[in-house]
Every structure is written in structure tokens, then in C-alpha cells.
Design an enzyme around this catalytic site. Sequence first.
Site, PDB file in Angstrom:
ATOM      1  N   ASP A 179     -15.873   9.095   8.652  1.00 37.31           N
ATOM      2  CA  ASP A 179     -14.915   8.176   8.311  1.00 37.31           C
ATOM      3  C   ASP A 179     -13.365   8.845   8.634  1.00 37.31           C
ATOM      4  OD1 ASP A 179     -14.872   5.054   7.160  1.00 37.31           O
ATOM      5  OD2 ASP A 179     -13.086   5.971   6.956  1.00 37.31           O
ATOM      6  N   ARG A 227       0.878  -1.089  -0.045  1.00 39.06           N
ATOM      7  CA  ARG A 227       0.081  -0.013  -0.081  1.00 39.06           C
ATOM      8  C   ARG A 227       0.742   1.293  -0.088  1.00 39.06           C
ATOM      9  NH1 ARG A 227      -5.560  -0.277   1.596  1.00 39.06           N
ATOM     10  NH2 ARG A 227      -6.493  -2.203   0.479  1.00 39.06           N
TER      11      ARG A 227
END
Length: 275
Positions: free
Chosen positions: A148, A38
Site C-alpha cells: 500500500d 485532513r
Amino acid sequence: MQQEYAIDDRDFRKIVELVMNTAGIVLSDRKRPFVQSRLGRRLRALGMTDFRQYCRLLEAPAGEAERSNLINAITTNHTSFFREPHHFSYLANAILPKLATSEAGQSRRLRIWSAGCSTGEEPYTIAMTLREHQSALRDWDVKILATDLDTNVVAHAAEGIYDSDRLGSVPPSYRERFVTELDEDRSRMNDEIRSLISFAPLNLLQKWPMQGPFDVIFCRNVVIYFDKPTQRKLFDRYADILKPTGSLFIGHSESLLNVTDRFDLVGRTIYRRVK
């Protein structure tokens, strides 16, 4: 050919510590390949040659923006419309009728928080459920807060545009009423449900700007990334901001057993505040 970046123990530990201190997310050693993959994308985007250089940026005062990109990169956002459908059936058939005849029914106020809303499928599903059963909420002040940690997914959710193939789990009658097809590949949530939702980025471990109280909190498949002490603190804060008999929905692989005594189990991964 894309350059591959290897991460050594020292740099991995620095990133693990930063992620834990910033977001409360626990990264075990088995997550190293995931982190390397990632964050390798971030190194390529920044034109960096190794993780040592990347860690120096994260630790520098000028690295605040990149620390946000780091958290966005390592958070997983897997969700869908009407995921764990029994939750929305319980909301419609148990919670809403009870609210209508309770003290909340006198104030005609309903507040729901989708904590960890990801790309928005959960809060839009909540909104569709409320609109479909609006006879129980006629003339009510209804608001859904959707938050979020990942700023990118919050922006996506607020836009309300989805690949049409993601709508397969939405009942046809709901799609007809609440969704507009933009073209053969994309669809948009209608204003009728968008108007119920406010989207905002929020780190659950930091100070919460909202005061509450909430009638319902959805926090599903979020605390699996936290250690037990962090979970205890978070669920205690949820209890504080919920109404005395407010409801909490958690994910299918999560449990409050040996974490908190402030909730009673009333359904499958459905809890009611009791303290």
C-alpha cells in the site's frame, strides 16, 4: 478550541499537483473541504499557522518525510474482511482447482499480490481462503505480497491486530481457526495465515521491486482515484507481471471497459489476462 485553517486556490493547486505527481491520485475541486480538514491536522501537528507555510515545507528538500505524511493523510482506507465475498469464492472454487491441474500445478508455486492492501483485511482474507482450501495446495510454495502507498496502514496490517468488532464478517469457523482473542476488545491474526503474507509500502506509479510473475492480483477500489491515462499504464503493467492467463480482481465500482484490451471479463469484476 482547535484552529481552523483555510486553503486558498494557489495552495490547493500546489497540493493537487504534488499529490498527482507523487501518487497519481486526482483531487477535484469538490475535494477541497476534505483536503483542508485532513491536512489541517498536519498543520496543527507541525505548529504551522497557514497552508502557505505548509506548501513551502512540501517543496523544500527537507520536506520528503512530510510529503509521505501528506499522501498518508489524503488517502482513504475503507476496507473489511471478506469484502465482495464472491471474489474469494471464485478464488477458492475456480482458480485454485484450475491451478492444481495446470502447469502451475507442476511447479507447485502460487503467488498472489494484494495491491492497495490498506489495513490488511484483504490479504488476511485471501490467506484464510487459501488455508481453508489447502488440500488443493498441499506442499505448495504459497506467498501473498501485500502493498500500500500509505506507510501507516501497512504497519497496522503487518501487526495483524484488529478491534474485535471488525471481525463480524469473518465466518465463525474461520475465526475459531485463524484468530486469537487478545482481550475483550482486540484480536490477532494467527501465525498460520500471517506466515503467508509479506507486507511492504509501495507506490504503484514508481518502479516495482518484485519480478513476478503473479498468478492473481487483487487491486480493488484503488484505480477510482486515478485518471484514465494512469489507469491504462497501471493495468498494462499488471498484465506484464501476471502469468499469461493470470487473474485480476478489481472493485465493484471499477471497470476495464475502454481502459485496456489485455483482459477478458470472466466474472463480476473478475478478469483474466489474454494479452
